[in-house]
Each structure stands twice: as structure tokens, then as C-alpha cells.
Motif scaffolding. Sequence first.
Motif, mmCIF file in Angstrom:
data_model
loop_
_atom_site.group_PDB
_atom_site.id
_atom_site.type_symbol
_atom_site.label_atom_id
_atom_site.label_comp_id
_atom_site.label_asym_id
_atom_site.label_seq_id
_atom_site.Cartn_x
_atom_site.Cartn_y
_atom_site.Cartn_z
ATOM 1 N N SER A 392 42.628 36.717 -30.551
ATOM 2 C CA SER A 392 41.703 37.206 -31.574
ATOM 3 C C SER A 392 42.422 37.637 -32.844
ATOM 4 C CB SER A 392 40.896 38.396 -31.019
ATOM 5 O OG SER A 392 40.112 38.009 -29.908
ATOM 6 N N LYS A 394 44.460 36.861 -36.288
ATOM 7 C CA LYS A 394 44.601 35.803 -37.286
ATOM 8 C C LYS A 394 46.063 35.413 -37.474
ATOM 9 C CE LYS A 394 40.635 37.173 -40.176
ATOM 10 N NZ LYS A 394 40.253 37.673 -41.524
ATOM 11 N N LYS A 395 46.276 34.195 -37.915
ATOM 12 C CA LYS A 395 47.615 33.705 -38.199
ATOM 13 C C LYS A 395 48.254 34.568 -39.287
ATOM 14 C CE LYS A 395 50.120 29.415 -39.173
ATOM 15 N NZ LYS A 395 50.011 27.961 -39.480
ATOM 16 N N HIS A 397 49.450 37.576 -38.637
ATOM 17 C CA HIS A 397 49.414 38.954 -38.154
ATOM 18 C C HIS A 397 50.061 39.014 -36.770
ATOM 19 C CE1 HIS A 397 46.688 40.494 -41.325
ATOM 20 N NE2 HIS A 397 46.251 39.241 -41.336
ATOM 21 N N GLY A 547 43.321 41.833 -39.464
ATOM 22 C CA GLY A 547 43.633 40.529 -38.895
ATOM 23 C C GLY A 547 43.024 40.263 -37.532
ATOM 24 N N LEU A 549 40.060 39.229 -35.333
ATOM 25 C CA LEU A 549 38.788 38.520 -35.398
ATOM 26 C C LEU A 549 38.410 38.134 -33.971
ATOM 27 C CD1 LEU A 549 36.595 37.338 -37.256
ATOM 28 C CD2 LEU A 549 37.899 35.204 -37.272
ATOM 29 N N GLU A 551 37.349 36.788 -30.477
ATOM 30 C CA GLU A 551 36.889 35.483 -30.021
ATOM 31 C C GLU A 551 35.483 35.602 -29.434
ATOM 32 O OE1 GLU A 551 38.640 31.744 -27.365
ATOM 33 O OE2 GLU A 551 39.625 33.694 -27.292
#
Length: 667
Positions: A392, A394-395, A397, A547, A549, A551
Amino acid sequence: MGFQEKFEQNKVVDAIFTKNMQFFELLSPDVYAEFKSYEPQNLTLAFDESEHINIINRKTGRFVYPERPEQYADKQVDKFLRDTKASVIRFYNPHVVDTQYLHHEMMDSLVELRGDASMPEFFAQDEQLIQQLFIVGIGSGLHIKALLEQKALNNVVIIENNKDSFYLSMYFVDWESIFRAVKGQLKIIIGDTEKEILDNLHQYTYEVGNYVFTKMFVYRHYVNSTLDTLLENFFKKLLAPSAAAGFYDDEKVGLAHTVENCQRNIPPSTVGLLQRKIHCQLPAVVIGNGPSLDGSEHFLRANKDKMILISCGSSLSALEGMGIKPDIHVEQERPYDTYRWLIKSTTESFRQGIYFYGLNTVHPDCFSLFDADKTGQCLKPNDLGSIYLSRSIKKGHTLSFADGSNPTVTNFGLSLCVLLGMKNVFLAGVDLGMKEIDKHHSEKSYYAKAKDESPNIFKFIEATDDKFKIKGRDGKELYTNAAFNSSKLNIERLIDKYGLNVKNLSDGAEIRGAAFESNDYIVKEVAGKDKIKTLQALHEMVFSSEGVLPESKDKVKSKVIIEAEGLFSQLREILKLTVENEEQLVNRLSEIRNSFWQTKLDGYTAMLFKGSIETMLSAVYSVVLYGGVENYSENFAKSCQIVNRFLDQVEEDMKHNLYNLDTYCNL
């Protein structure tokens, strides 16, 4: 013996060595590279008084074997077969509480199937096939060759901490023949350090499964106190409660709590400060609720303004009783029970202003009892909820795991020190052992009152089934159990791994790397360090929801249910098969395990079920062994019925309850 005879002996052993090196060059290039030009340090070959090639210790000038090595090996093998009994892991149900967990229901049913039958004794000489054998010490290796000439061996682990020994064995035995003779897996562990050997043992456990240790033999070629202690600790860790390995309900609850904690915007741990060489200058004290905590009250009161106080679990109630407020409180347990305990054992006013950190698996309501801007969730290693969090983010982070945060809450307390960059640490009330079995917590904690309200609350801790003795302060002996001992070993590992400076104020177990210290110790004040500002800065550096998010819950649920249905279908086919003897039993258990691990499951599905699968295999093996050879078929069939019922229940439970928060409460 003349020159020619000695020359011929030398030719023979040189030929064996050459053949072994050719074999290892193909099998294990690393071994070949290390030993092709190896020079022994302490041991070497020499002709003994009987003019046979033997091994001599250069320091003492004594030969390792008092007679021809082949004769010594034969005699030792005969004695091993005649006198050695198998070590058998027994599963038992302490009948403490009804958790209503499906895994516990399955395990209880398997234990009840065994009944009160006493475990038969298994002598090595009576075994047609020794399923699991540990060999401590290589020496010439001739004992391994001699044993294989008399007995069939399935899985074998050979442990040696002297490289000289393994090197010289290549002049005595044909290792290729030994590898070919072992039916299952042969693992040779040659380690310089305890960590290296233990890492290899844990890797072996992962490869073959815990169930192979349910019945095992240990062959000690020579006395080696270092390896004996190491193996003893490894076996004790295997005996730790099955919950330590996780199980279906445990992982399901951890996932549900993590999902909810994310929805409630509890920030996760994103960096580990010690790993980034960022150090907090203030010392910390990790506070457990062992009986010796009462003796540390003076130390805590005298030094509380000069250090960061971290209360762990139920020690918070003891500190309120002392009138000492910690700076940080930590919890690690999943059950709703933890929330109820905090409410009943501490007051709202006392909790105000305390930073609260829980593992991601902790019940979401626990976080609501503390100031919202002073909470955070730390990622538990090897956990389903942590997989969810990792997917969950983000790229760009990062997340950071709470290394070594199990099995007890004080392990998490020390793990948090690593995350927060606290290298100088005191331990208070971290006893991990008991002078008296019924005295296991601080007298000033809520436990005294809780025992009156819930008499069963201590039955598991006070059960004597898994108790053993260890050294404490001043060499005195204490009672401990597998869980506490595992906790001690994990603390030692963290101290060593991160170079922590630890002083032990507790009157409990001896912890390597944590020297005992008097409670009269005065902590030096760190000039220019404001504790309030330091705590806030550490919190902001380590914990952040930026960062994250989450799923899709529905996507995760759909994937798990579909994969589980396919897996369970395979398992049910294996469970239809029959068993007539121990070899067939082990083969069936291996088929079940292989079916699980060879099915390319998503990380969610694999983590959800692996603990229950592994523990179930061990329990079935144990139950069938207890029943005796005449009941193999019947007991295996009954065990399969119990496992099938568990699979049916889990299929329904996943559809309706996958994200339900925990409701178990023992208060």
C-alpha cells in the motif's frame, strides 16, 4: 609397520581426499574453494602408536581417537543404537480459555484424539528408518559411514564448528557415498559463529518443515558444550507456542487490524534510525512487568528525567501504581483483550501525553486510548498485515520493520529502541524467568486484582509442562519456558546485531550482552537535551502516513478465496490416502507440505495459511505416534477428518469474516 605399508596408507587417504574434492567441486563450489588449499590450524593427520592414520591435536599432542578410528567408530555407533531414545515433541492443550479460533479448535481436537496415552519409547536400534537425525561433530566421519551401514537415514543434519575436522574427514570417508546413502536431505553445517550455525538450522527448518522434528535422534560424536547449548536453544525455540509461528485466525486478525489502522490514519514506521546511523543521545529504559520491576522503582524514580521510559504491556499499570509516568508505551498483542486490559488497568488521565506505539496487528481501539498525534504502528516482520502495508506504499516511499519484536512485548520495546535510534538501553523488569512459578509479575501491577477476577488468566504461564531452568543473576537458577527463552535469545540477537549498549537491572534471566547492573546506578544527564522535544522529533522522523495508499480490500479478499479453494482441493485429495506405517505417514505429511509450498500462491494466501499448515503437520505426526504402530491407519484417518473440518470452516469464515476485528477477551 614398514615404510611401504605407511606409504600405501597415505596413497589410500590421498585418493579419498582427491575424490572428495572432485565431488564438492560439482556439488558445492563454495566448499571446494574454501578447502582446496586449506591448512589445518589445530588438528592434523599422524600415525598413532598402532601405526594407523589418526587425528592428532597439535596443542596437546594427543590423538583424538584412543584406538584405530574405524574401530572407535564401530563401537560408538553400536552404543548409539543400543542406548539412544528419540526426542519426541508432545502437543498438549492447557485448557485455559476458549478463543473460538478455528485453528485452536483443530489443534484441540487433534490433542483430544491422542487422549491420555503415554508416549512410547523409540530406541534407535528398533527404527527401520531414522526419519530425522542430528549428528554433532564430524571428526573422521567414519561414524557416519558406519551408521549408514547399519541403518537407513532419511533427513540428516551434521553440525561442526571446527573446520579442521571437516577438512580431515575428507581423508577418511567418501562423502559422495554418504550423500547417496541418505534417503532425504543431508545438510552439513560448518560454522565459525553461533549465528552462522543457527541461520543454517533455521534455513533447514524452512526447507524440510517443523514436523520432521516431532521425532528426532541426536548423535553426539564428541563432547562439545558450545554446540550442545546451541542445539538445546534451537530445540527450545521449536517448542515455543504454535502462536509464535502464526496461524490462520492470527494472520486473519492481523490483516483486519492493519487494514483498519490504515483507514484510521495511524502512521506506520517509515525509517529505522539506528540502521541509518542516527543516534538518540538520551538513554532509554525498556520496562517489563516481571517481579523484579518492584525492585527497580527507586532507579526509575531517581533517573526518570534523564532518560526515556518505555513501558511494555502490563507494566503500564505497575508504573501508575508507583506514580511514575512513562514517555512511551508499547503493545504487540492482537486480541481485543489488550484494549480491555488498558481500560481496566490504567486511567485516562494517566495515559494522556504518553506516546503509544503498537505493532500493525494491535487492535485499532488501543490507539484511540492515547493522544492521536502521539501514536504510530510499527511493521511486524513475517506478517500478513505487513504485506498489506508494504503493497500500500507508493513508489519512492519507504517502510521500516520492527526487527526482533516477538515473542514478548519487551522484545518489541527493545525493537522500538532500534527504530528510534536509542543505542544506550537499560532493562527493568525484563525477567524472562521466575524464582517461583507463581510469582511472574510485579506486585504493583493490575495482575493481582485480575487474578481474583479471572482465575484462569495465569494457567498457561504457571503450567509446568514446558518449564526448564536457566541461569539468572549471581548464577542462581530460575524457571523459564520456551516462549521466555525465545524472547531472551531474540534480545541477545538484537544487542549483537545493532551493537546496543545494554545494562540489565532485572533480577531475572542472564542475557548475553546485557551485564547485570545495580538499581542504585545513577544515570548521567545528557547536557542540552530536552526530552519533550527529542520525543517529538523522533516521532516525526520515524512515523508518517505520507505515501500510504491502501490496497483494495475486495481485491485482496477475492484473490485469497480463489487461491484457497484451489489449494484446499489439492489437500483434500491427499487426505483421502491411507497410511500403514511411519514411513508412509511421513511421506503423506511431506506431500501435504509440498502441495502447499509448490503451489505458486500469492504472498497473502501463503502467509494466511502457512502457520496452520506447518503446525497441523507436526500435531498429526505426534498424534499418530502416540497411538502406537497398530493404530497408524485409524489415527491418521481420524486426524484427516479433523483437518478436513478445519478446511471447510475456513472456507466459510473467509467469505464472511475476513476483515472482522478481534473480539476475544479473557477479562
